[in-house]
Scaffold this active site. Structure first.
Site, PDB file in Angstrom:
ATOM      1  CB  CYS A  10      -0.888  -0.007   1.242  1.00 37.69           C
ATOM      2  SG  CYS A  10      -1.788   1.526   1.516  1.00 37.69           S
ATOM      3  N   GLY A  11       0.652   2.125  -0.964  1.00 36.60           N
ATOM      4  CA  GLY A  11       1.432   3.352  -1.082  1.00 36.60           C
ATOM      5  C   GLY A  11       1.313   4.243   0.141  1.00 36.60           C
TER       6      GLY A  11
END
Length: 113
Positions: A10-11
């Site tokens: 997840c960024g």
């Protein structure tokens, strides 16, 4: 000690981890998809966040839409659902002592570092 519940894919979670690293404080990473919190741990996290279980669920995930959307659950049932499906837990969660935030946006993490 700071704890970050992290999903490396997840960024926003990666951005949150970077902020924690830059704080130069001691921290631990919990890869919650590999090691999901227990129901007791999740209740403690929710308490520190000041959230209801429904506020911590990622309702846009396919798991939610396919299995739970449109149904009514108690808080305890929602906690069980998140423990059984950790992908549904909003991320990243950063805990520092008795304070916690969901790092969305990641800058919120700075409030507790």
């Amino acid at each position: 000690m700071i704890t970050i519940y992290h999903n490396a894919r997840c960024g926003k979670s990666r951005e949150g981890l970077k902020l924690v690293e830059e704080s130069n404080q001691e921290f631990e990473i919990v890869k919650y998809l590999d090691t999901p919190p227990t129901e007791t741990e999740l209740k403690e996290i929710l308490n520190k966040l000041g959230y209801k279980p429904s506020e911590l669920i990622r309702t846009n995930e396919a798991i939610w839409k396919e299995n739970y959307k449109g149904k009514t659950f108690t808080d305890d049932e929602l906690i069980t659902i998140m423990v059984e499906n950790p992908k549904l837990i909003e991320r990243p969660i950063v805990i520092n002592g008795n304070k916690a935030v969901v790092g969305r946006p990641p800058e919120k993490i700075k409030d507790i570092l």
